[in-house]
Design a protein around this motif. Sequence first.
Motif, short mmCIF file in Angstrom:
data_model
loop_
_atom_site.label_atom_id
_atom_site.label_comp_id
_atom_site.label_asym_id
_atom_site.label_seq_id
_atom_site.Cartn_x
_atom_site.Cartn_y
_atom_site.Cartn_z
N HIS A 1 9.27 -98.20 15.08
CA HIS A 1 9.80 -98.51 13.75
C HIS A 1 11.22 -99.07 13.79
O HIS A 1 11.71 -99.56 12.76
N HIS A 2 11.85 -99.00 14.96
CA HIS A 2 13.21 -99.54 15.10
C HIS A 2 13.29 -100.56 16.24
O HIS A 2 14.34 -100.76 16.83
N ASP A 3 12.17 -101.21 16.50
CA ASP A 3 12.08 -102.21 17.57
C ASP A 3 12.32 -103.59 16.96
O ASP A 3 11.55 -104.03 16.09
N PRO A 4 13.37 -104.31 17.39
CA PRO A 4 13.65 -105.62 16.80
C PRO A 4 12.56 -106.65 17.06
O PRO A 4 12.49 -107.67 16.37
N ARG A 5 11.69 -106.40 18.03
CA ARG A 5 10.58 -107.32 18.27
C ARG A 5 9.50 -107.18 17.20
O ARG A 5 8.69 -108.09 17.01
N VAL A 6 9.50 -106.05 16.52
CA VAL A 6 8.52 -105.81 15.45
C VAL A 6 9.17 -105.96 14.08
O VAL A 6 8.57 -106.51 13.15
N TRP A 7 10.42 -105.48 13.96
CA TRP A 7 11.13 -105.47 12.67
C TRP A 7 12.51 -106.10 12.86
O TRP A 7 13.38 -105.49 13.46
N PRO A 8 12.72 -107.30 12.36
CA PRO A 8 14.06 -107.90 12.46
C PRO A 8 15.11 -107.00 11.81
O PRO A 8 14.87 -106.41 10.77
N ARG B 1 11.73 -106.55 3.18
CA ARG B 1 10.92 -106.98 4.33
C ARG B 1 9.42 -106.76 4.06
O ARG B 1 8.58 -107.36 4.74
N PHE B 2 9.09 -105.89 3.11
CA PHE B 2 7.69 -105.60 2.82
C PHE B 2 7.16 -106.34 1.60
O PHE B 2 6.01 -106.14 1.20
N LEU B 3 7.99 -107.19 0.98
CA LEU B 3 7.53 -107.95 -0.18
C LEU B 3 6.76 -109.18 0.28
O LEU B 3 7.19 -109.91 1.18
N GLY B 4 5.60 -109.41 -0.33
CA GLY B 4 4.83 -110.62 -0.06
C GLY B 4 4.22 -110.69 1.32
O GLY B 4 3.93 -111.78 1.81
N ARG B 5 4.02 -109.54 1.96
CA ARG B 5 3.37 -109.56 3.27
C ARG B 5 2.49 -108.33 3.42
O ARG B 5 2.81 -107.25 2.93
N PRO B 6 1.34 -108.48 4.07
CA PRO B 6 0.51 -107.31 4.31
C PRO B 6 1.14 -106.41 5.37
O PRO B 6 1.92 -106.88 6.21
N VAL B 7 0.82 -105.14 5.29
CA VAL B 7 1.32 -104.19 6.28
C VAL B 7 0.25 -104.03 7.36
O VAL B 7 -0.86 -103.58 7.07
N GLY B 8 0.57 -104.43 8.57
CA GLY B 8 -0.41 -104.35 9.65
C GLY B 8 -0.80 -102.91 9.97
O GLY B 8 0.04 -102.00 9.93
N HIS C 1 7.56 -98.05 1.66
CA HIS C 1 7.24 -98.42 3.04
C HIS C 1 8.51 -98.41 3.91
O HIS C 1 8.50 -97.94 5.05
N GLU C 2 9.61 -98.93 3.36
CA GLU C 2 10.85 -98.98 4.13
C GLU C 2 11.40 -97.59 4.38
O GLU C 2 11.95 -97.31 5.45
N LEU C 3 11.25 -96.68 3.41
CA LEU C 3 11.63 -95.28 3.64
C LEU C 3 10.87 -94.72 4.83
O LEU C 3 11.45 -94.07 5.71
N ARG C 4 9.58 -94.96 4.86
CA ARG C 4 8.73 -94.39 5.90
C ARG C 4 8.97 -95.05 7.26
O ARG C 4 8.72 -94.45 8.29
N ARG C 5 9.45 -96.31 7.24
CA ARG C 5 9.80 -96.98 8.49
C ARG C 5 11.17 -96.55 8.98
O ARG C 5 11.35 -96.19 10.15
#
Length: 401
Positions: A311-318, A327-334, A270-274
Motif C-alpha cells: 500500500h506504500h509502494d511507489p510502483r503501485v501508488w504514485p 487517486r481513486f476517482l474515475g478508476r476501478p480498484v484492482g 479507499h484512501e483511508l484503507r490504503r
Amino acid sequence: MALPDQTVPFAAKGYAWLPDLRRRFHGRPIPMRLGGMRAVAISGPDAARFFYDERHLERRTALPEPVVSTLFGKGVHTLDDEAHKARKALFVALLMHEDGIDTLAALTGKVFDEAADGWRGGDAVSLFDETAKVLADAVTRWTGVPEDAFDRDALTADLVAMVDGFATAGPRHFRARAARRRQEKHFARLIEDARSRPPADTALSRVAHHTENGSLLDARTAAVELINIIRPTTAVTWFVTFAGHALDRWPAGRARLRAGDDEFTTAFVHELRRFYPFAPFLGARAREDLTFQRVGIPKGTMVLLDVYGQHHDPRVWPEPYEFRPERFLGRPVGAFELIPQGGGDPRTGHRCPGEQVTIAVLSTLVQRLAKLDYYLPPQDTSIDLGRIPARVRGDLEIVVP
C-alpha cells in the motif's frame, strides 16, 4: 545457508519492518525465519495473485495460534478448499446483499447521530471509544441480537480487545484471549436459545440454523461465526478514528464529504484503507514446492504478503506517503492492488466478504464526522508504527460545542 530470524526486528519495527527489509532486497522475495519458522516475504499485485491462488497456498495451518485465539476464532478463517467454500457461502449470503448492507449503514448512521447528540456541550470525548460503542450497538441490532442479551459496554470492550490484542505478546494479548473465551461462551448460549425458536430472517437465526453436510454447526463454532460478523464491523472503529486524523491533517476534502459527494466519499474511504496502518501482512503456507520470481519456496514454508508495504509502494501508488483520495476517482480498484481485507474475489476466495460492509459503514460515518461541528483540543495525534494494530495516540479526543 542458515536463514536469519526476523522475529526481533518485526517486534521492534512493526509495520515498517517488511517495507524496510524489502527495500534492502530491492523488492525481491525475502527468504527468512519468523518465530523459528521458514518463511518468505513477497509484495505487489503479482505477489497478491500468487498468494490468493489456492493451488499454491493453504490457510488452515498457517494462522498462528495466538491470532486464532484472539482475532479469528476457530471458524471460517481456518478452513480451506471445499470446507472453506461451504462456510464462506453463509457469509456471502449474509453480508453481500445490498439491502442488508444499506440497512446496516443506515442504522449505524442513526446510532451515531443519537450518540453525537449526547456529546454536545460536554467535555472532550474519545472518538475511538465512542465510535466503538456506536458500531457494536448498530451491528448487534442488525444481526438480531436481543437488546437485553448483553451489557453493551462490556461487549464493546471485549470486541475491541479481540482486535487490539491479536499481534502482541503482552497484556493486550491476554485481555484479547479472555475476551474471546467470554464472548464465545455467551454467544453459544445465544445460538442455543435461537435454535429453540423457529428460524427467522436475522443473521443470528440464520447462523444458528445453518447446516453443513446435513448437520447444524456445533454451538461454539456457530458462535465464532456470528462473532466473525460482529467483530470486524467493530474494527471499523480504527478507520473512523483515522478519518478524524485525516480530516485534521488534510482538511481540504471535508467540504465534499459534508456535501454528501458519494463518489468522493468512496475514494476517501479507499484512501483511508490504503494509507493508514491496520494489517501489516497476511500469511499462508505452501502446499508444495513452489517458485515465485525465481526464488524457491519449499513445501510448508510460510508465505508473507506485505500488505502495508504494497500500500506504500511507489510502483503501485504514485506518491504513496501522501493522503490523496483523488487517486481513486474515475478508476476501478484492482482486485490485487488495494488489499486491506485480502485480494481476489470475496465470493469464492479468501478476501473478506464483509469488505463491502466496511466500505458502506465507513462511508456513512465519514460523512457524518465531516458534518459534525467539533474541534480537537491540544493533544498528541501521532501514530506509533511499532504498535500493531496502530492507533492514534490518545484515541483522538474531540469536543462538540
